[in-house]
Structures are given as C-alpha cells and as structure tokens.
Scaffold this active site. Sequence first.
Site, PDB file in Angstrom:
ATOM      1  N   ILE A   1       0.851  -1.189   0.000  1.00  0.00           N
ATOM      2  CA  ILE A   1       0.000   0.000   0.000  1.00  0.00           C
ATOM      3  C   ILE A   1       0.888   1.241   0.000  1.00  0.00           C
ATOM      4  CG2 ILE A   1      -1.821   1.274   1.207  1.00  0.00           C
ATOM      5  CD1 ILE A   1      -2.586  -1.355   2.583  1.00  0.00           C
TER       6      ILE A   1
ATOM      7  N   GLY B   1       1.558   5.167   0.532  1.00  0.00           N
ATOM      8  CA  GLY B   1       0.927   6.138   1.420  1.00  0.00           C
ATOM      9  C   GLY B   1       0.170   5.475   2.556  1.00  0.00           C
TER      10      GLY B   1
ATOM     11  N   TYR C   1      -4.966  18.596 -10.526  1.00  0.00           N
ATOM     12  CA  TYR C   1      -5.379  17.441  -9.727  1.00  0.00           C
ATOM     13  C   TYR C   1      -6.432  16.616 -10.479  1.00  0.00           C
ATOM     14  CZ  TYR C   1      -7.407  14.769  -5.877  1.00  0.00           C
ATOM     15  OH  TYR C   1      -7.880  13.756  -5.077  1.00  0.00           O
TER      16      TYR C   1
END
Length: 308
Positions: free
Chosen positions: A39, A41, A192
């Site tokens: 995983i 982060g 983003y």
Amino acid sequence: MYVLYTILASLVSFFILKWLKKRRYCTDLKRLDGKTVLITGGSSGIGKETAIALAMRGARVVIASRDADRAGKAVREIKFTSRNLDVCHMELDLANLRSIRDFCKSFLQREKRLDILVNNAAMPSVLDWTDDGFSMCFGVNHLGHFLLTNTLLPRLKECAPSRVVTLTCSNYKYQKLDFQDLNYNLLPFFTYCRSKLANIYFTQELARMGEGKGVSAYAVHPGFVQSGWTCHFSFIFRMLAQVVMWMFFVPCEMGAQTVVYCAVSDAAAKHNGGYFVDCRPATLRPFARDSGVARKLWEASERLVQLV
C-alpha cells in the site's frame, strides 16, 4: 420561539448531514492468509485504514512511505489494531523516479509474493514539481504509480490471481487530458483533476493488458474523506477545511471500505477495469471510457518514465 426554531433547524441540518455521510461497508469476510499486500501512502489516512483492514484478514502488509518516522508509528498502530505482527515499512518517494526503481528492486529481493497492490498515495492540488521535472500532481498521482506498477507487474503475474487497486476521485469529470501538455501545472485544481482522470485511464488499460494473465485492476473513488491532505496548505486554510470536512466528509475508515471491497470481493472481480464508488460499480462519463485515449496515455507514460 426564534431560539427554538434555530435549535430545530440546526438539529434537522445535523441529521441531514449525517445521512449524507452514510456510506456502504465492505461485508465480504474473505481471509488473506499467505497473501502479501503493498500500500503506497499507508502511513496515514485511507492508506492506513486499508492496511488495518487487510492486516486483520491475515495478510502480510507492506506500507510504502517517504516519511520513515511517521511510517514507523503507523506500523506500530496497524499491528496493535489488527493483532497482526506481519506489517512493515519500506521507504518510497513517488516524486522521484530513481527512488521508485530502488524501492522496486529492494521489494522484489525481499518479498516473494505480491497479491494486492493499492496505489493510494496522492498529492492534492499544489503548484510544485517532482525531482524529475513533472508537475507534482501528475508526477506522483499518475506517473509514480505507473512506474511502480509496471516494475512490479511480473511479480503480480507470478502470484495471479492478483489485483491492482488505484484510488481516483470523482473530480476527474471536470477536466480532459491535453496530450500537448500532460505536465500541465497552471491551475492546481485542474491539475489534480487531470491526474485523477489519468488514474482511471491507467486502470482501464492495465485491465485490458492483464486479461488472461491473472492481473485485474480497479479504480476507486473513496468519497470525500477526512484525511490529512490539508497539511500542504496554510494554517487558516487548514482550519476552514477541518470544519468543512467535519460537516460533509466521511472518516478514513469509511473511505477505505471500497478499497477493501475491490481488494477482496469476488463480486468486484467481475468488473475488471471498473470504476467503483460505495462498494459497487459506478458509471463514468463517456469521455473517461475512451480506450483509445487510455492506450495513448499508457504509451506517453512509458516514454516519460523511460520504460521504452
């Protein structure tokens, strides 16, 4: 009387907000004993809650993070909460292509299995650049995970059936990719949005390429979550954002549910390449389902990270 009406209106508003924040939980109880999960982060937020949930199912969990101190603390918390001691940390900076390659080399030497890869780490809307000259959002959110996944893909194939779960956001709908300027870094919010759209195209092309090879891929919108993304902004903005998140956003534990669902559910496996919200498949805007764009982005990404 005015005070009474104010109180009643406040209570009604409170319960409406609570209702809006209700989300579905993953009810699949599948165990993951003998499986290895990576995983990115995983030291905070949704990543840490996902790590806890999968560790509780018996998986070996590796969290990848660039902050060793915070990751060490997270590992202790994950072990304590999940009652699973098979949790560790490896250092990874997704804003640096050399760090990604070094990480993958170390991971492949240390770990004999990789059954589930969760591409969770993400940068919010910030005007900044990676060490390799990419906009921070596009470089970390898409290119970093693109290189990571491709480098680890042989191990995922060896451990098939395996899964790649990539976190995206419903904000993808507000932008389209510009192949003349993939590295767009002018308006932070739009940057983003483009990176999150790239996550969706990446998932679709990965699923197509993985057909018949035992590697399936899923894109997940976890909802708007009370995570620590505001740490990149000013104190005043953080305070305002905390109020908004408390009112409208869901806790990280709830935000992780769809990630867990796509990582373990047999029902999710029927929707390879799909986009999931609230533990179920969701419909994408037509432009986000363009296989030609997905292939073009994959080929452009290979060149940018020097895979070809």
